[in-house]
Design a protein around this motif. Structure first.
Motif, short mmCIF file in Angstrom:
data_model
loop_
_atom_site.label_atom_id
_atom_site.label_comp_id
_atom_site.label_asym_id
_atom_site.label_seq_id
_atom_site.Cartn_x
_atom_site.Cartn_y
_atom_site.Cartn_z
N MET A 82 10.79 -7.55 -2.19
CA MET A 82 11.20 -7.14 -0.86
C MET A 82 11.93 -8.27 -0.14
SD MET A 82 7.91 -4.85 0.37
CE MET A 82 8.75 -4.28 1.86
N ALA A 83 11.49 -9.50 -0.34
CA ALA A 83 12.16 -10.64 0.28
C ALA A 83 13.59 -10.78 -0.24
CB ALA A 83 11.37 -11.91 0.03
N ALA A 84 13.77 -10.58 -1.54
CA ALA A 84 15.12 -10.68 -2.12
C ALA A 84 16.03 -9.60 -1.56
CB ALA A 84 15.02 -10.58 -3.64
N ALA A 85 15.51 -8.36 -1.45
CA ALA A 85 16.30 -7.28 -0.90
C ALA A 85 16.62 -7.54 0.57
CB ALA A 85 15.57 -5.95 -1.05
N ILE A 118 14.39 -1.21 3.77
CA ILE A 118 13.98 -2.03 2.63
C ILE A 118 12.81 -1.30 1.94
CG2 ILE A 118 13.11 -4.26 1.85
CD1 ILE A 118 15.94 -4.37 3.06
N SER A 119 12.98 -0.96 0.67
CA SER A 119 11.97 -0.21 -0.06
C SER A 119 10.71 -1.03 -0.30
CB SER A 119 12.53 0.25 -1.41
OG SER A 119 13.42 1.32 -1.27
N LEU A 120 9.63 -0.32 -0.52
CA LEU A 120 8.34 -0.94 -0.83
C LEU A 120 8.37 -1.57 -2.22
CD1 LEU A 120 5.27 -1.28 -0.20
CD2 LEU A 120 4.94 0.96 -1.28
N GLY A 121 7.76 -2.74 -2.33
CA GLY A 121 7.66 -3.43 -3.61
C GLY A 121 6.83 -4.68 -3.46
N ARG A 175 3.63 -8.96 2.39
CA ARG A 175 4.96 -8.35 2.34
C ARG A 175 5.74 -8.62 3.62
NH1 ARG A 175 1.76 -3.97 0.05
NH2 ARG A 175 2.27 -3.70 -2.17
N ILE A 176 5.13 -8.37 4.78
CA ILE A 176 5.88 -8.50 6.02
C ILE A 176 6.16 -9.97 6.34
CG2 ILE A 176 3.91 -8.53 7.63
CD1 ILE A 176 7.30 -6.69 8.01
N ALA A 177 5.27 -10.88 5.93
CA ALA A 177 5.54 -12.30 6.13
C ALA A 177 6.73 -12.75 5.28
CB ALA A 177 4.30 -13.12 5.78
N ALA A 178 6.81 -12.25 4.05
CA ALA A 178 7.93 -12.60 3.17
C ALA A 178 9.23 -12.03 3.71
CB ALA A 178 7.66 -12.08 1.76
N VAL A 179 9.18 -10.82 4.23
CA VAL A 179 10.37 -10.20 4.80
C VAL A 179 10.86 -10.98 6.01
CG1 VAL A 179 11.14 -8.18 6.11
CG2 VAL A 179 10.00 -7.87 3.90
N ARG A 180 9.93 -11.33 6.90
CA ARG A 180 10.34 -12.08 8.09
C ARG A 180 10.97 -13.41 7.74
NH1 ARG A 180 12.68 -11.29 12.05
NH2 ARG A 180 11.17 -10.08 13.26
N LYS A 181 10.44 -14.08 6.74
CA LYS A 181 11.02 -15.37 6.33
C LYS A 181 12.44 -15.17 5.81
CE LYS A 181 10.09 -19.41 3.42
NZ LYS A 181 9.16 -20.03 2.44
N ALA A 182 12.70 -14.05 5.15
CA ALA A 182 14.02 -13.78 4.58
C ALA A 182 15.03 -13.31 5.62
CB ALA A 182 13.91 -12.74 3.47
N ALA A 242 20.06 -9.52 5.54
CA ALA A 242 19.55 -10.31 6.67
C ALA A 242 20.51 -10.40 7.85
CB ALA A 242 19.18 -11.71 6.19
N ARG A 243 21.79 -10.07 7.63
CA ARG A 243 22.73 -10.10 8.75
C ARG A 243 22.67 -8.83 9.59
NH1 ARG A 243 28.36 -12.92 6.54
NH2 ARG A 243 27.43 -14.94 5.98
N ARG A 244 21.95 -7.83 9.11
CA ARG A 244 21.83 -6.59 9.88
C ARG A 244 20.88 -6.80 11.06
NH1 ARG A 244 24.02 -2.13 7.48
NH2 ARG A 244 24.68 -2.38 5.30
N ARG A 245 21.19 -6.12 12.14
CA ARG A 245 20.45 -6.35 13.39
C ARG A 245 19.08 -5.69 13.38
NH1 ARG A 245 25.15 -4.67 17.52
NH2 ARG A 245 23.43 -4.63 19.03
N LEU A 246 18.93 -4.60 12.63
CA LEU A 246 17.67 -3.86 12.62
C LEU A 246 17.32 -3.46 11.20
CD1 LEU A 246 15.40 -2.40 14.21
CD2 LEU A 246 16.94 -0.42 14.38
N LEU A 247 16.15 -3.87 10.74
CA LEU A 247 15.68 -3.54 9.40
C LEU A 247 14.40 -2.72 9.49
CD1 LEU A 247 16.16 -6.96 7.56
CD2 LEU A 247 17.66 -4.96 7.48
#
Length: 331
Positions: free
Chosen positions: A138-141, A130-133, A163-170, A146-151
């Motif tokens: 980043m949450a949208a991407a 997931i690219s930086l933004g 950023r990382i909190a938004a990613v984890r929620k997504a 989100a179905r992938r096992r490793l991001l």
């Protein structure tokens, strides 16, 4: 059967468009620029692909020139063992090392892992980057993946906690690893590590700049930290154990699969977890690294997934899994 003719060497620069662009802390790009080496002997041809990395002062043009400068030596029978001393660790040596390995496999009509006495590679889980933004971007991407096992999440310094909190929620169910690409500072290091730990991140890659990462040895690391820019080949392993828990092995840094396999064995013996990484490139760059993936805790070989198209007979990706290469591609 080996032809009596001497081997010949050719190389070229190729450009592969990236789907939607790719952004890390050091900047953004819209295409992957690779250099392909081809060693031919009779009807058999071996190929290797590399990605020159500006971080280490490499350019496609200089890499191409370095490969072509080996034409006479290849014609005289230079093999991959002698290559290790004939060229420094670099993207150029990687392309040539992998081309010689591919040629060796094709001439012997065996798979390269059999020739090297290694276990046959099997399908393995690969990270998806997931690219930086901004956090919302980043949450949208992330939601789409989100179905992938490793991001693998690219971070960039200030604001990384959001950023990382938004990613984890997504992606509540995915394993997360983070790559800061040297963008953190001593001032925000512990805060960012804590935010990653809070989000359940498993690993953080290269939080501090190489050469200025001593602080890692003097803090309590709440999660595993992996060296990337701070580690290149076996010679760079000593002294890293106090600062890092894992090392990211990339063929363009080691100068080819030959050194990468030896480095993986040495790193494991010294107690490091192993990560196998890549640059954004085609399946021809990823294929040799599949041999390394078998002894790695983390595999990041998603380069072709970030391109608008891969080369023909590329690696098979199925969900989170990447499969070993067919002989028609490499090895």
């Amino acid at each position: 059967m080996t032809s009596g003719k001497p081997p010949t060497l050719d190389a070229r620069i190729e450009r592969w468009p990236i789907e939607g662009g790719f952004t890390i802390s050091r900047g953004a790009k819209t295409e992957a620029v690779v250099v392909v080496a081809e060693v031919r002997r009779g009807e058999a041809a071996g190929r290797g692909e590399c990605v020159p990395y500006p971080r280490y002062g490499e350019t496609p043009e200089a890499t191409l020139a370095a490969i072509l400068a080996m034409q006479d030596a290849i014609g005289r029978g230079l093999d991959r063992v002698a290559l290790q001393a004939a060229m420094p660790p670099s993207a150029a040596r990687n392309a040539l090392d992998c081309a010689l390995l591919d040629l060796e496999a094709k001439q012997s009509d065996q798979r390269i892992w059999d020739l090297l006495g290694r276990d046959a590679p099997r399908a393995t889980v690969t990270a998806y980057t997931i690219s930086l933004g901004p956090p919302e971007t980043m949450a949208a991407a992330t939601a789409k993946a989100a179905r992938r096992r490793l991001l693998k999440i690219k971070l960039g310094g200030d604001g990384d906690g959001l950023r990382i909190a938004a990613v984890r929620k997504a992606a509540p169910d995915s394993e997360l690893i983070v790559d800061a690409n040297e963008a953190w500072t001593e001032a925000n290091l512990e805060q960012n590590l804590a935010a990653c730990a809070e989000a359940g991140v498993t690993l953080v890659e290269q939080p501090l700049p190489a050469g200025n990462d001593g602080r890692l040895a003097h803090i309590k690391r709440p999660i595993a930290v992996c060296a990337d820019e701070s580690v290149h080949d076996r010679a760079s392993l000593p002294g890293l154990r106090e600062r890092y828990d894992a090392v990211n092995i990339k063929l363009d840094k080691t100068g080819g699969l030959t050194e990468a396999l030896a480095m993986a064995d040495a790193a494991a013996a010294q107690g490091f977890d192993i990560m196998v990484g890549c640059m954004v490139a085609t399946s021809l760059s990823m294929a040799p690294a599949m041999l390394l993936a078998q002894q790695a805790r983390f595999v990041d070989l998603d380069g072709p997934l970030l391109l608008k198209r891969d080369r023909e007979r590329g690696l098979r990706y199925d969900g989170s899994l990447v499969y070993p290469p067919d002989a028609s591609l490499w090895g």
